[in-house]
Design a protein around this motif. Structure first.
Motif, PDB file in Angstrom:
ATOM      1  N   THR A 259       1.415   3.227   2.310  1.00  0.00           N
ATOM      2  CA  THR A 259       0.792   4.110   3.086  1.00  0.00           C
ATOM      3  C   THR A 259       1.447   4.417   4.735  1.00  0.00           C
ATOM      4  OG1 THR A 259      -0.751   2.594   4.151  1.00  0.00           O
ATOM      5  CG2 THR A 259      -1.496   3.806   2.397  1.00  0.00           C
ATOM      6  N   HIS A 260       2.604   3.974   4.936  1.00  0.00           N
ATOM      7  CA  HIS A 260       3.492   4.024   6.154  1.00  0.00           C
ATOM      8  C   HIS A 260       3.798   5.369   6.260  1.00  0.00           C
ATOM      9  CE1 HIS A 260       6.280   3.886   3.045  1.00  0.00           C
ATOM     10  NE2 HIS A 260       6.546   2.461   3.233  1.00  0.00           N
ATOM     11  N   LYS A 261       3.759   5.797   7.668  1.00  0.00           N
ATOM     12  CA  LYS A 261       3.819   7.393   7.848  1.00  0.00           C
ATOM     13  C   LYS A 261       4.240   7.241   9.428  1.00  0.00           C
ATOM     14  CE  LYS A 261       3.228  11.968   7.137  1.00  0.00           C
ATOM     15  NZ  LYS A 261       4.102  12.250   8.606  1.00  0.00           N
TER      16      LYS A 261
ATOM     17  N   ASP B 127       4.927   5.255  -3.371  1.00  0.00           N
ATOM     18  CA  ASP B 127       4.427   4.125  -4.369  1.00  0.00           C
ATOM     19  C   ASP B 127       5.555   3.234  -4.669  1.00  0.00           C
ATOM     20  OD1 ASP B 127       3.376   2.824  -6.335  1.00  0.00           O
ATOM     21  OD2 ASP B 127       3.260   4.255  -7.959  1.00  0.00           O
TER      22      ASP B 127
ATOM     23  N   PRO C 123       4.697   8.159   2.988  1.00  0.00           N
ATOM     24  CA  PRO C 123       3.851   7.636   1.990  1.00  0.00           C
ATOM     25  C   PRO C 123       4.734   7.453   0.698  1.00  0.00           C
ATOM     26  CG  PRO C 123       2.455   8.966   3.245  1.00  0.00           C
ATOM     27  CD  PRO C 123       3.843   9.180   3.789  1.00  0.00           C
TER      28      PRO C 123
ATOM     29  N   GLN D 171       0.968  -1.267   0.125  1.00  0.00           N
ATOM     30  CA  GLN D 171      -0.058  -0.104   0.021  1.00  0.00           C
ATOM     31  C   GLN D 171       0.936   1.246  -0.042  1.00  0.00           C
ATOM     32  OE1 GLN D 171      -2.700  -0.336   3.371  1.00  0.00           O
ATOM     33  NE2 GLN D 171      -4.241  -1.415   2.240  1.00  0.00           N
TER      34      GLN D 171
END
Length: 209
Positions: free
Chosen positions: A48-50, A96, A94, A46
């Motif tokens: 979406t780590h933050k 890609d 975040p 994903q």
């Protein structure tokens, strides 16, 4: 390579199918397989780590103590990464993870994976797979008849079949895909590759170019 065709009861039908050498008889390209699997797994992430940096932490910005004379290091804010509860230095943001691969390389990788399966005699060809209803016991009966109940199976169909797909969905070691959606990772992840006579033709048309 010739393979005997079985029915849903696991018995020989008397027919044989020729697995095309251009798809199932190549000298496998391990590096192409590595790149294709790497891309597949990267595309699943994903991203979406933050974590919060010091400018995103809620806290006072007052100076903790005077600049000099304390015997300690200078400190400008409680939000500094040096203190508990402070921001994180160079934390994950975040992003890609996907990347591009050429179509021809992906094609070579799929054919290499199929060639490995054929070389290890882990390809089973069925005349056709059709269920009257979507019940898990239908798929269980199929793998039991083929004596592969304890192995990971990948069933490749020429076209989407709702009953077959739903019958396999509750089983951890079973997966059903359409020939046009076949990928290298699924082929290598399965112990046994189940094909139908029609899906062999579909794969040949798609990959033997």
């Amino acid at each position: 390579m010739e393979v005997k065709v079985l029915n849903l009861s696991g018995k020989e039908t008397g027919a044989k199918v020729q697995l095309p050498e251009s798809v199932f008889g190549l000298e496998p390209n391990d590096h192409a397989i590595y790149l294709d699997v790497k891309q597949y797994l990267a595309n699943q992430r994903q991203g979406t780590h933050k974590s919060k940096q010091r400018n995103e932490i809620a806290g006072s910005t007052r100076k903790l103590h005077k600049q000099k004379g304390t015997g300690g290091a200078r400190a400008g804010s409680i939000k500094s990464p040096l203190f508990n509860g402070g921001g994180r230095v160079f934390g994950p943001q975040p992003r890609d993870y996907s990347f591009k691969l050429n179509k021809k390389l992906k094609q070579v990788a799929r054919k290499s994976a199929l060639s490995y399966k054929a070389k290890d005699n882990n390809v089973v060809v069925l005349d056709a797979v059709q269920f009257d209803s979507c019940k898990t016991k239908n798929y269980v009966a199929l793998v039991n008849a083929l004596n592969i109940a304890d192995e990971k199976t990948l069933l490749v169909l020429p076209a989407y079949d709702k009953n077959v797909y739903l019958s396999s969905r509750n089983l951890k070691k079973a997966k059903v895909v359409v020939a046009s959606d076949l990928n290298t990772y699924d082929v290598l992840n399965a112990t046994k590759l189940l094909l139908t006579t029609d899906s062999v033709k579909t794969l040949e048309e798609a990959l033997a170019k």
